[in-house]
Design an enzyme around this catalytic site. Structure first.
Site, mmCIF file in Angstrom:
data_model
loop_
_atom_site.group_PDB
_atom_site.id
_atom_site.type_symbol
_atom_site.label_atom_id
_atom_site.label_comp_id
_atom_site.label_asym_id
_atom_site.label_seq_id
_atom_site.Cartn_x
_atom_site.Cartn_y
_atom_site.Cartn_z
ATOM 1 N N ALA A 80 10.607 -3.801 -0.935
ATOM 2 C CA ALA A 80 10.610 -2.361 -1.221
ATOM 3 C C ALA A 80 9.326 -1.966 -1.958
ATOM 4 O O ALA A 80 8.236 -2.274 -1.495
ATOM 5 C CB ALA A 80 11.872 -1.984 -1.985
ATOM 6 N N SER A 81 9.449 -1.366 -3.141
ATOM 7 C CA SER A 81 8.274 -0.811 -3.819
ATOM 8 C C SER A 81 7.344 -1.855 -4.420
ATOM 9 O O SER A 81 6.256 -1.494 -4.901
ATOM 10 C CB SER A 81 8.702 0.183 -4.904
ATOM 11 O OG SER A 81 9.146 1.382 -4.315
ATOM 12 N N ILE A 82 7.729 -3.121 -4.404
ATOM 13 C CA ILE A 82 6.743 -4.154 -4.768
ATOM 14 C C ILE A 82 5.575 -4.085 -3.790
ATOM 15 O O ILE A 82 4.456 -4.471 -4.116
ATOM 16 C CB ILE A 82 7.397 -5.549 -4.805
ATOM 17 C CG1 ILE A 82 8.347 -5.647 -6.013
ATOM 18 C CG2 ILE A 82 6.355 -6.656 -4.896
ATOM 19 C CD1 ILE A 82 9.077 -6.976 -6.131
ATOM 20 N N LYS A 84 3.967 -1.629 -3.180
ATOM 21 C CA LYS A 84 2.956 -0.746 -3.775
ATOM 22 C C LYS A 84 1.824 -1.530 -4.429
ATOM 23 O O LYS A 84 0.679 -1.056 -4.471
ATOM 24 C CB LYS A 84 3.601 0.182 -4.810
ATOM 25 C CG LYS A 84 4.446 1.298 -4.219
ATOM 26 C CD LYS A 84 4.940 2.235 -5.322
ATOM 27 C CE LYS A 84 5.694 3.431 -4.764
ATOM 28 N NZ LYS A 84 7.014 3.087 -4.233
#
Length: 509
Positions: A80-82, A84
């Site tokens: 997921a947002s890792i 980023k």
């Protein structure tokens, strides 16, 4: 004994002490997770590294709760947002090459972008003031429900339906995916290649990450079967015994089918592969040390204070530095949470994911504390959840008896007024975040709220909630009594007063 033998013996003893210490820390971490699993509070993988040595590694629970397929060390999971931090790393690499500056306005690279005051630094630190991307596209989505929006649609959509900023860039801060979608567009514009190809060539390959691949959330949530994959799961209700696959929920599938934007939540990986990324950062394979040190400093707001989430350039910095400088990034999807927590002072790293709960960062922090000989409270099981399950399946008498019995065991169980309150509303069925067919269990809701007033008799909110349930089930006289009790305890309960006035007015008429 000569001096050389003494030195040799001392060295052996020190090595044994270090080994024993490592084993004891591993045992403490194992005890912590075993308790979480026993309490149905963890399902996933954990890797704990201290100075490039694995202190703890283990898998728990199921990758698919329907088939009972287990999580394994090799299982891939949505980070997921890792994702980023891959995007942030790409931007910082381009900075090191002199192809962009962090202080540059976005319009230098995307001239048609209609917010000239927003810089790359604002995007990296989530201080841009941009509203969520759906604010620009929900109108068109309603008009054209079958359309799938991608990065190619982003700039035209923003230009055609420009929205006011939530605040002036750098004035405040709020975490939002839109910032990294735009950064991905900048990566493509500056590098002259696709986002996926850039990440593969400049991050994954140099770090040796062979198990990390781009697998966008829209595809993850719209495939019935995926090999070697930990499916995200959610507990639909506080009273549920087992979770369901997030991808089985029509609303979730439809949302991610419609919004196929990239740059902020696109990759799946393994625990070990994320460790390779971690090592590549420590070895300065991906970025220079001076660049990392800049990334690990919270970006200042216009008023000179740190932004509220303590975001640096792609990384969030822990405020508490008593264990060392802690930097991290979390990831969350509907039914999954993940975290990479790095103690850059002591070269320690905790990487974990949980495919049925939303507490990855909390657990990573607890593990880091155990690794540094800090005291961590033994996880306790929620009485509210147990009570709700028994009330739903076996009735009020057995539920109340179980609750009273478990209350005495404060070592292993906890009782929360707020959780009991949330359980009551869950039974009422008014709060339906997954947009499922409504189910209203007013009898169980009233029993839960009544129990909560007995447990917390000095709380005005318990009576207010109880009154709301009574009113909704048609018991107006009892609702009036409970609203009056709530207002006696809290004369500032404006909403309660308003409802009560309406009820008393109707009674007079």
């Amino acid at each position: 004994m000569d001096i050389n033998k003494k030195l040799l013996l001392t060295g052996v003893i020190l090595l044994l002490l270090v080994k024993i210490s490592g084993q004891s820390k591993g045992k403490m971490i194992d005890d912590y997770f075993n308790t979480l699993v026993k309490n149905q509070q963890f399902s996933g993988n954990v890797l704990v590294v201290d100075n490039n040595e694995v202190v703890y590694e283990r898998s728990f629970g199921f990758s698919d709760h329907t088939t009972k397929a287990p999580n394994t060390p090799e299982i891939t999971f949505p980070i997921a947002s890792i994702s980023k931090i891959f995007t942030a790393t790409a931007i910082l690499q381009l900075k090191e090459k002199g192809l962009l500056k962090i202080t540059d306005p976005v319009t230098k690279y995307l001239p048609e972008f209609p917010y000239s005051e927003i810089t790359i630094r604002h995007l990296l630190s989530h201080t841009s003031g941009l509203p969520p991307y759906n604010a620009f596209f929900d109108k068109e989505k309603k008009q054209n429900p079958d359309k799938v929006f991608t990065n190619k649609d982003f700039l035209p959509g923003v230009i055609a339906n420009k929205q006011p900023l939530v605040y002036q860039p750098g004035e405040k801060g709020n975490y939002d995916n839109i910032n990294y979608l735009i950064l991905a567009l900048i990566v493509e514009k500056v590098s002259g290649t696709s986002y996926e190809k850039y990440i593969e060539k400049n991050i994954l390959k140099p770090a040796g990450m062979k198990e990390t691949v781009l697998f966008p959330l829209p595809e993850q949530f719209n495939r019935a079967e995926i090999k070697n994959y930990a499916f995200p799961h959610v507990y639909l209700h506080l009273y549920d015994e087992d979770p369901v696959r997030s991808s089985s929920i029509p609303y979730v599938k439809e949302y991610w089918r419609s919004y196929g934007f990239r740059g902020f939540a696109d990759y799946v990986s393994t625990i070990r592969d994320l460790w390779k990324f971690d090592k590549a950062l420590y070895n300065n394979t991906l970025l220079k040390q001076e660049t990392l040190e800049e990334a690990f400093v919270p970006v200042k707001l216009n008023n000179g204070k740190n932004n509220p989430d303590e975001f640096g350039l792609g990384w969030e910095i822990e405020k508490d530095s008593t264990m060392g400088k802690l930097v991290y990034h979390s990831g969350a999807a509907m039914g999954l949470s993940s975290n990479i927590l790095r103690n850059v002072t002591k070269h320690q790293t905790v990487i974990l994911f949980d495919n049925a709960h939303f507490n990855a960062h909390e657990n990573a922090t607890k593990v880091m504390m155990l690794l540094n000989s800090k005291k961590v409270e033994t996880p306790k099981k929620s009485i509210a959840r147990i009570y709700g399950n028994i009330l739903y399946n076996k009735g009020a008498t057995e539920a109340r008896e179980t609750l009273e019995s478990l209350r005495k065991d404060t070592l292993n169980y906890y009782l929360s007024e707020n959780e009991m309150n949330a359980l009551g509303y869950d039974f009422m069925g008014n709060n339906n975040p997954y947009h499922l067919p409504e189910k209203h269990f007013y009898k169980q809701a009233i029993e839960t709220f009544k129990t909560n007033t007995d447990l917390f008799p000095n709380s005005w909110n318990t009576y207010d909630s109880y009154a709301e349930a009574l009113l909704e089930s048609g018991q107006k006289e009892e609702a009036v009594k409970m609203y009056q009790k709530s207002i006696d305890l809290n004369p500032d309960n404006k909403n309660g007063k308003k409802v009560l006035e309406g009820l008393l007015g109707k009674q007079k008429n």
